[in-house]
Enzyme design. Structure first.
Site, PDB file in Angstrom:
ATOM      1  N   ASN A  67      -5.443   8.626  -4.902  1.00 14.37           N
ATOM      2  CA  ASN A  67      -4.067   9.024  -4.621  1.00 14.37           C
ATOM      3  C   ASN A  67      -3.104   8.794  -5.779  1.00 14.37           C
ATOM      4  OD1 ASN A  67      -4.773   6.255  -3.682  1.00 14.37           O
ATOM      5  ND2 ASN A  67      -2.578   6.061  -3.385  1.00 14.37           N
ATOM      6  N   HIS A  68      -3.516   8.018  -6.799  1.00 17.43           N
ATOM      7  CA  HIS A  68      -2.627   7.783  -7.945  1.00 17.43           C
ATOM      8  C   HIS A  68      -2.944   8.679  -9.148  1.00 17.43           C
ATOM      9  CE1 HIS A  68      -0.479   4.431  -6.229  1.00 17.43           C
ATOM     10  NE2 HIS A  68      -1.601   3.810  -5.923  1.00 17.43           N
ATOM     11  N   HIS A 151     -12.607   7.577  -1.617  1.00 15.35           N
ATOM     12  CA  HIS A 151     -11.393   6.799  -1.859  1.00 15.35           C
ATOM     13  C   HIS A 151     -10.568   6.808  -0.578  1.00 15.35           C
ATOM     14  CE1 HIS A 151      -8.710   5.013  -4.905  1.00 15.35           C
ATOM     15  NE2 HIS A 151      -7.722   5.568  -4.244  1.00 15.35           N
ATOM     16  N   HIS A 176     -10.363   2.100  -3.385  1.00 15.60           N
ATOM     17  CA  HIS A 176      -8.959   2.149  -2.968  1.00 15.60           C
ATOM     18  C   HIS A 176      -8.419   0.827  -2.457  1.00 15.60           C
ATOM     19  CE1 HIS A 176      -5.082   3.622  -1.636  1.00 15.60           C
ATOM     20  NE2 HIS A 176      -5.324   3.200  -0.417  1.00 15.60           N
ATOM     21  N   HIS A 178      -9.357  -2.199  -3.157  1.00 10.60           N
ATOM     22  CA  HIS A 178      -9.412  -3.221  -4.213  1.00 10.60           C
ATOM     23  C   HIS A 178      -9.951  -4.560  -3.713  1.00 10.60           C
ATOM     24  CE1 HIS A 178      -5.971  -1.026  -6.604  1.00 10.60           C
ATOM     25  NE2 HIS A 178      -6.976  -0.222  -6.271  1.00 10.60           N
TER      26      HIS A 178
END
Length: 257
Positions: A67-68, A151, A176, A178
C-alpha cells in the site's frame, strides 16, 4: 530451488540491517532466488530510484511492495521501466507498474506475484483470490515455480489465501504487519507458507517507527509524524528449499544491539 524471502525493509536502518546480515545468510543458506519487500525502504514510506538501485546492488532478484508503493512521487518516473519492482497486481488496471513478473535464474523460471489483501486496507482493490486465479492461468505452463507476496492486514485473510492457492503456488509469504508469525508450515498440497515474515529494520520500534510517536497518537488521537527508529537492528526472513524430493522451510531471525 532455494528461495530467500525477506520481510519489509524499514528505512535506512533496514538497509543497514541488510548489509550487516545478508552476506552471512547467503553464505549459510545459499539461496538461488531472493525476494524482498521494499515498500518501506525509503524513509519508512515508499521507495526511491536511489534506494531501489541500492537494494539491487545487494543481489536482490525481485522487490515487492504494497500500500505504500506510490508514497514517493518520483515512483511514477521509473516504476513502469523496472521489471524487478512489483506493485500489487490487484490494484486497478490503470495503476502504474506491474503486479507480477517471470524471472529466469539458474536455468529455472520463477513467477513472482504481488497481491494485496482487502480487509482493513482502505484501498479500492480487485479480489486478490480471483486475481491470483487469472495470473495463474497465464503463467502455470511456462514457469517452474510460483512465489507470492501477500501484503495484507488480517491474518485470517492471509491464511485463507494460503489454503486457497495451496498446491498451485510454491511459496506464499505474508507482509505488511511487520510482526513475524510463528506459523511457517508446508500446507497439505505442498505450498510453503507463513502468515507474516516480520521486518528487517529497527529492533526497538513500533513496527519500525520510533515508539514515542505512535504512543503519542494512541494517547491523544492527534496526528503525528512518524520517523524510522535507529539503533539495534533486526533481520527477518523465510528460507524455503523445494525439490521433487522434499520441501524445507525455516524462519530466520538475526539481531544485533
Amino acid at each position: 530451488m532455494r528461495f530467500l524471502c525477506i520481510g519489509d525493509v524499514i528505512g535506512r536502518t533496514g538497509r543497514n540491517a541488510l548489509k550487516r546480515f545478508l552476506p552471512e545468510v547467503k553464505q549459510q543458506y545459499k539461496p538461488d532466488f531472493i525476494v524482498l519487500n521494499g515498500e518501506n525502504a525509503a524513509g519508512g514510506f515508499g521507495i526511491t530510484k536511489k534506494v531501489f538501485d541500492e537494494l539491487l546492488s545487494m543481489e536482490i532478484d525481485v522487490i515487492t511492495s504494497g500500500n505504500h508503493i506510490y508514497d514517493k512521487k518520483e515512483i511514477v518516473q521509473f516504476i513502469d521501466s523496472e521489471p524487478r519492482l512489483l506493485r500489487p497486481a490487484n490494484y486497478p488496471p490503470e495503476a502504474l507498474g506491474r503486479g507480477y513478473g517471470i524471472y529466469e535464474k539458474n536455468g529455472k523460471k520463477v513467477a513472482v506475484i504481488n497481491l494485496m489483501g482487502r480487509a482493513f486496507m482502505g484501498i479500492p482493490l480487485d479480489c486478490p483470490f480471483r486475481k491470483f486465479d487469472e495470473i495463474y492461468e497465464e503463467v502455470k505452463n511456462s514457469v517452474d515455480y510460483i512465489v507470492v507476496d501477500f501484503h495484507a492486514e488480517a491474518t485470517s485473510e492471509k491464511t485463507a489465501f494460503g489454503f486457497y492457492v495451496d498446491g498451485r503456488a510454491d511459496v506464499v509469504f505474508g507482509t505488511h504487519s511487520h510482526v513475524a508469525t510463528a506459523d511457517e508450515m508446508v500446507l497439505p498440497k505442498g505450498t510453503a507458507y507463513i502468515t507474516d515474515i516480520g521486518l528487517t529494520g529497527p529492533k526497538y520500534s513500533v513496527i519500525g517507527m520510533k515508539p514515542e510517536e505512535p504512543i503519542k497518537k494512541f494517547l491523544t488521537g492527534m496526528p503525528v509524524k512518524y520517523e524510522v527508529a535507529k539503533g539495534a537492528v533486526l533481520f527477518q526472513a523465510l528460507f524455503v528449499e523445494k525439490s521433487s524430493e522434499k520441501i524445507d522451510i525455516k524462519r530466520i531471525k538475526l539481531e544485533e544491539e
